[in-house]
Scaffold this active site. Structure first.
Site: not given
Ligand SMILES: NC(=O)c1ccc[n+]([C@@H]2O[C@H](COP(=O)([O-])OP(=O)(O)OC[C@H]3O[C@@H](n4cnc5c(N)ncnc54)[C@H](O)[C@@H]3O)[C@@H](O)[C@H]2O)c1
Length: 319
Positions: A11, A31, A51, A73, A116, A140, A144, A168, A217, A274, A276
């Site tokens: 995303y 990815d 991976d 990411f 996060s 989770y 982080k 956030f 939030r 929920r 937590g």
């Molecule tokens: N979306 C939110 O609201 C939010 C909030 C706080 C933190 N985050 C952090 O932001 C980052 C991106 O989030 P997002 O919403 O785009 O999530 P997402 O799941 O859409 O993207 C994460 C990507 O990482 C890839 N991935 C996961 N594990 C992997 C691995 N071991 N090796 C290679 N690729 C791997 C997945 O296929 C995915 O495409 C993440 O680290 C998430 O923890 C997101």
């Protein structure tokens, strides 16, 4: 600059890749496609299905490219699942450690890390600054925090520069018409209700000590968030920064805003709290503004409108 973007098919990562390419940077994406989609990755970026846990495949990418920086990411990110499957979520830590070790070997000196608000745990103050205690309450959030700590040590020992960006609630569409394949966040869940894929929105808890009893939030637009990463690539600051707007919206306010913007009503009901879920989770973003010269511009209505567009729902005609 030549930048490695891990999780660039997800995303937020896919929006960052698009923006980096627009700014004429050279981008390589890795990815594992566990959640991400290959078609979200800009065609001008070079893509590897890797991976992060697989050290030798990761090293092949570093052998082929000389990176100036990494934006990290990739991560598994579902809080509930992390409590049921810690083994899977430990890959977040293993993968990042592999990444840092290879950065040391190939002398890549800068990393921007997706952290996060989950590192804080239950808020002890209404507005959370970066000096708030770090006491995650789910696995989770712990992954982080563990990753932040590891990077901090690699900064001290190996001089790797870093910025850990503590997001956030990220919302809105970054122009790629992103549909969440596993909707857990409130924006995609509401869109699923409004498009008939889901019957009803459940609002968890209406007895919090907030103005209307529902959780508050801090929603930050994905484009604003990506801007902060691009600014972070060029800062001299090392450390953690909150990314939020500094403004709180209650779930009920958000529901009403969705209805106001679309002119359409949808079904919702109240469920139990929920475990937590804190009542109020709002960032102080003063440090990010100061250190990065960051200025988040998008309003909640912008985030809502862009999400409607992504889901192909017409909101021009009001009911
Ligand atoms: N979306 C939110 O609201 C939010 C909030 C706080 C933190 N985050 C952090 O932001 C980052 C991106 O989030 P997002 O919403 O785009 O999530 P997402 O799941 O859409 O993207 C994460 C990507 O990482 C890839 N991935 C996961 N594990 C992997 C691995 N071991 N090796 C290679 N690729 C791997 C997945 O296929 C995915 O495409 C993440 O680290 C998430 O923890 C997101």
């Amino acid at each position: 600059m030549k930048i490695l973007v891990t999780g660039g098919a997800g995303y937020i990562g896919s929006v960052a890749v698009k923006e980096l390419i627009r700014k004429k940077e050279s981008v390589v994406v890795i990815d594992n496609l566990s959640k991400g989609k290959r078609e979200l990755v800009d065609k001008k970026a070079e893509f590897y299905k890797v991976d992060l846990v697989d050290k030798s495949s990761l090293e092949k990418v570093f052998k082929k490219h000389k990176f100036d920086a990494v934006i990290h990411f990739s991560s598994y990110k579902a809080v509930g699942e992390s409590m049921e499957n810690a083994v899977k979520y430990s890959d977040n830590i293993v993968g990042m450690t592999n990444l840092l070790n290879i950065m040391v070997k190939y002398k890549v000196q800068k990393i921007i890390f997706s952290s996060s608000a989950a590192v804080y745990g239950m808020p002890k103050t209404k507005i959370i600054t970066e000096s708030h205690p770090l006491e995650p309450i789910n696995f989770y959030g712990y992954t982080k925090l563990a990753m932040e700590k590891t990077i901090e040590w690699y900064h001290k020992i190996h001089n790797i520069d870093y910025v850990a960006l503590r997001y956030f609630n990220v919302a809105g569409d970054g122009g790629l018409d992103y549909i969440d394949p596993n909707a857990l966040n409130i924006f995609p869940v509401i869109l699923e209700v409004m498009s008939g894929k889901r019957e009803c929105l459940t609002i968890f808890g209406k007895d919090y000590k907030t103005k209307d009893g529902t959780c508050i939030r801090d929603y930050v637009d994905v484009n604003d968030l990506v801007d902060a990463h691009i600014l972070a690539l060029r800062t001299d600051y090392n450390g953690a920064l909150n990314l939020g707007t500094g403004k709180g919206f209650s779930v009920m306010e958000l529901v009403n805003e969705f209805m106001r913007v679309s002119g359409k009503k949808f079904r919702y009901k109240f469920g139990l709290r929920r475990a937590g879920d804190p009542g109020i989770l709002v960032a102080s973003n003063r440090k990010a503004k100061r250190m990065l010269n960051w200025n988040p511009k998008k309003k909640i209505s912008d985030m809502i409108k862009s999400t409607f567009k992504a889901y192909g729902l017409d909101i021009s005609k009001k009911d």
